[in-house]
Design an enzyme around this catalytic site. Structure first.
Site, PDB file in Angstrom:
ATOM      1  N   ASP A  13      -7.047  -6.237   3.968  1.00 25.23           N
ATOM      2  CA  ASP A  13      -6.350  -4.945   4.022  1.00 25.23           C
ATOM      3  C   ASP A  13      -6.398  -4.386   5.442  1.00 25.23           C
ATOM      4  O   ASP A  13      -7.484  -4.129   5.965  1.00 25.23           O
ATOM      5  CB  ASP A  13      -7.059  -3.993   3.039  1.00 25.23           C
ATOM      6  CG  ASP A  13      -6.429  -2.619   2.941  1.00 25.23           C
ATOM      7  OD1 ASP A  13      -5.346  -2.393   3.505  1.00 25.23           O
ATOM      8  OD2 ASP A  13      -7.050  -1.758   2.266  1.00 25.23           O
ATOM      9  N   MET A  32     -12.066   4.918  -0.917  1.00 24.78           N
ATOM     10  CA  MET A  32     -12.816   5.125   0.323  1.00 24.78           C
ATOM     11  C   MET A  32     -13.441   6.505   0.205  1.00 24.78           C
ATOM     12  O   MET A  32     -12.943   7.496   0.761  1.00 24.78           O
ATOM     13  CB  MET A  32     -11.860   5.024   1.519  1.00 24.78           C
ATOM     14  CG  MET A  32     -11.397   3.598   1.779  1.00 24.78           C
ATOM     15  SD  MET A  32      -9.876   3.519   2.743  1.00 24.78           S
ATOM     16  CE  MET A  32      -8.687   3.645   1.417  1.00 24.78           C
ATOM     17  N   SER A  54       0.832  -1.205   0.000  1.00 27.12           N
ATOM     18  CA  SER A  54       0.000   0.000   0.000  1.00 27.12           C
ATOM     19  C   SER A  54       0.865   1.254   0.000  1.00 27.12           C
ATOM     20  O   SER A  54       1.653   1.480   0.927  1.00 27.12           O
ATOM     21  CB  SER A  54      -0.916  -0.001   1.226  1.00 27.12           C
ATOM     22  OG  SER A  54      -1.544   1.255   1.327  1.00 27.12           O
ATOM     23  N   HIS A  92      -8.279   1.276  -4.295  1.00 23.53           N
ATOM     24  CA  HIS A  92      -9.292   1.108  -3.237  1.00 23.53           C
ATOM     25  C   HIS A  92      -9.854   2.495  -2.926  1.00 23.53           C
ATOM     26  O   HIS A  92      -9.155   3.317  -2.346  1.00 23.53           O
ATOM     27  CB  HIS A  92      -8.578   0.481  -2.022  1.00 23.53           C
ATOM     28  CG  HIS A  92      -9.385   0.387  -0.779  1.00 23.53           C
ATOM     29  ND1 HIS A  92      -8.805   0.230   0.471  1.00 23.53           N
ATOM     30  CD2 HIS A  92     -10.736   0.397  -0.557  1.00 23.53           C
ATOM     31  CE1 HIS A  92      -9.737   0.160   1.394  1.00 23.53           C
ATOM     32  NE2 HIS A  92     -10.922   0.258   0.803  1.00 23.53           N
ATOM     33  N   MET A 109      -8.845   8.490  -0.445  1.00 20.03           N
ATOM     34  CA  MET A 109      -9.689   8.904   0.683  1.00 20.03           C
ATOM     35  C   MET A 109     -10.168  10.330   0.459  1.00 20.03           C
ATOM     36  O   MET A 109      -9.376  11.188   0.060  1.00 20.03           O
ATOM     37  CB  MET A 109      -8.869   8.865   1.979  1.00 20.03           C
ATOM     38  CG  MET A 109      -8.278   7.505   2.265  1.00 20.03           C
ATOM     39  SD  MET A 109      -7.336   7.558   3.789  1.00 20.03           S
ATOM     40  CE  MET A 109      -6.679   5.897   3.789  1.00 20.03           C
ATOM     41  N   MET A 163     -11.915  -5.617   4.974  1.00 24.71           N
ATOM     42  CA  MET A 163     -11.104  -4.671   5.759  1.00 24.71           C
ATOM     43  C   MET A 163     -10.857  -5.254   7.146  1.00 24.71           C
ATOM     44  O   MET A 163     -11.791  -5.649   7.842  1.00 24.71           O
ATOM     45  CB  MET A 163     -11.831  -3.323   5.904  1.00 24.71           C
ATOM     46  CG  MET A 163     -11.922  -2.485   4.638  1.00 24.71           C
ATOM     47  SD  MET A 163     -10.330  -2.074   3.896  1.00 24.71           S
ATOM     48  CE  MET A 163      -9.533  -1.121   5.198  1.00 24.71           C
ATOM     49  N   HIS A 185      -1.151  -1.235  -4.189  1.00 28.81           N
ATOM     50  CA  HIS A 185      -2.439  -0.848  -3.609  1.00 28.81           C
ATOM     51  C   HIS A 185      -2.461   0.671  -3.411  1.00 28.81           C
ATOM     52  O   HIS A 185      -1.603   1.234  -2.736  1.00 28.81           O
ATOM     53  CB  HIS A 185      -2.612  -1.569  -2.266  1.00 28.81           C
ATOM     54  CG  HIS A 185      -3.955  -1.399  -1.640  1.00 28.81           C
ATOM     55  ND1 HIS A 185      -5.056  -2.143  -2.033  1.00 28.81           N
ATOM     56  CD2 HIS A 185      -4.387  -0.584  -0.649  1.00 28.81           C
ATOM     57  CE1 HIS A 185      -6.104  -1.794  -1.286  1.00 28.81           C
ATOM     58  NE2 HIS A 185      -5.725  -0.844  -0.447  1.00 28.81           N
ATOM     59  N   ASP A 220      -4.689   3.788  -2.140  1.00 30.86           N
ATOM     60  CA  ASP A 220      -5.841   4.152  -1.314  1.00 30.86           C
ATOM     61  C   ASP A 220      -6.304   5.573  -1.606  1.00 30.86           C
ATOM     62  O   ASP A 220      -5.549   6.522  -1.421  1.00 30.86           O
ATOM     63  CB  ASP A 220      -5.447   4.091   0.171  1.00 30.86           C
ATOM     64  CG  ASP A 220      -5.339   2.667   0.682  1.00 30.86           C
ATOM     65  OD1 ASP A 220      -6.288   1.888   0.486  1.00 30.86           O
ATOM     66  OD2 ASP A 220      -4.305   2.347   1.284  1.00 30.86           O
TER      67      ASP A 220
HETATM   68  C1  DX5 Z   1      -6.489   1.768   5.376  1.00 26.20           C
HETATM   69  C2  DX5 Z   1      -5.997   1.423   4.008  1.00 26.20           C
HETATM   70  C3  DX5 Z   1      -4.903   0.442   3.958  1.00 26.20           C
HETATM   71  C4  DX5 Z   1      -3.627   0.839   4.654  1.00 26.20           C
HETATM   72  C5  DX5 Z   1      -3.073  -0.398   5.282  1.00 26.20           C
HETATM   73  O1  DX5 Z   1      -7.654   2.510   5.265  1.00 26.20           O
HETATM   74  O2  DX5 Z   1      -7.052   0.923   3.207  1.00 26.20           O
HETATM   75  O3  DX5 Z   1      -4.618   0.044   2.621  1.00 26.20           O
HETATM   76  O4  DX5 Z   1      -2.657   1.387   3.809  1.00 26.20           O
HETATM   77  O5  DX5 Z   1      -1.988  -0.040   6.056  1.00 26.20           O
HETATM   78  P1  DX5 Z   1      -1.291  -1.036   7.073  1.00 26.20           P
HETATM   79  O6  DX5 Z   1      -0.789  -2.210   6.279  1.00 26.20           O
HETATM   80  O7  DX5 Z   1      -0.188  -0.205   7.658  1.00 26.20           O
HETATM   81  O8  DX5 Z   1      -2.318  -1.435   8.082  1.00 26.20           O
HETATM   82 ZN    ZN Z   2      -6.664   0.004   1.216  1.00 30.57          ZN
END
Ligand code: DX5
Ligand code: ZN
Length: 213
Positions: free
Chosen positions: A175, A66, A6, A64, A35, A137, A31, A33
């Site tokens: 994840d 969010m 990620s 991904h 947000m 998740m 990956h 993310d």
């Molecule tokens: C959290 C993200 C994850 C995050 C995971 O909302 O969706 O992808 O990067 O990070 P770690 O592996 O540090 O928990």
């Molecule tokens: Zn993620």
């Protein structure tokens, strides 16, 4: 096992170098993310950053989102380079899921659906046949570096059973809080894709990825 590091935990001062190391590792996916500061209490990256990552490496772009408006942002991020677009069940009117999956596929991307730790897997049952991937998740979405929530393990096992019983095609991804120990637990329960942020980027990248395989 597919490993999807990620980029949320990448050291952005040194992005080019870290991506170069990643491309030498056993990671096949990246990956990414997204947000929006509304669906989750944090902001991350927009589509121009995804375009830059896409140009900088050959990894499969596992995006991904969010965000509160997955219908709008799915197209934006696929056009910016997403190979797989995963949106949240909690962010969409269930009556609109099938239409969005059709749109994602028509834009030549794979479609994934994610559920938060407190969301029951049961809500996904009517839609599982539509998806290329289901994302469990194992932390509340929004931040890297949180501890693994073990309730994810039963969901992974149940998804595996549903897949075998019904002949579904989806990959099972997990994840949040993944390290060598929790990754091995997920593997025992039937996961296909491990997302790992802090564990990969706060350690020796090549060795950390290898330890998850
Ligand atoms: C959290 C993200 C994850 C995050 C995971 O909302 O969706 O992808 O990067 O990070 P770690 O592996 O540090 O928990
Ligand atoms: Zn993620």
């Amino acid at each position: 096992m597919i490993i999807s590091p990620s980029v949320l935990s990448l050291d952005y001062r040194d992005t080019k170098q870290q991506l170069a190391v990643l491309s030498q590792s056993k990671a096949q996916w990246l990956h990414f993310d997204v947000m929006d500061g509304h669906f989750v209490p944090n902001l991350s990256f927009g589509p121009d950053i995804l375009k830059a990552f896409k140009k900088s490496c050959d990894l499969f772009m596992d995006v991904h989102i969010m965000v509160s408006d997955p219908e709008y942002y799915s197209e934006v991020f696929i056009k910016a380079g997403a190979d797989l677009l995963t949106f949240h069940y909690e962010a969409i009117d269930p009556n609109k899921i099938e239409k969005l999956v059709t749109k994602i596929h028509s834009l030549n991307a794979k479609a994934g659906i994610a559920i938060k730790p407190k969301t029951s897997l049961d809500v996904l049952k009517p839609y599982l046949h539509l998806f290329d991937l289901v994302l469990v998740m194992s932390v509340e979405p929004g931040f890297g570096g949180q501890s693994f929530d073990e309730t994810a393990l039963a969901k992974i096992a149940a998804l595996r059973e549903l897949k075998l019983a019904n002949g579904y095609d989806y990959l099972i991804e997990v994840d949040g809080g993944i390290n060598e120990k929790t990754g091995a637990q997920c593997k025992e329960h039937g996961v296909d894709v491990l997302v790992a942020g802090s564990y990969v980027f706060k350690n020796d990248i090549i060795k950390a990825v290898e330890s998850l395989c």
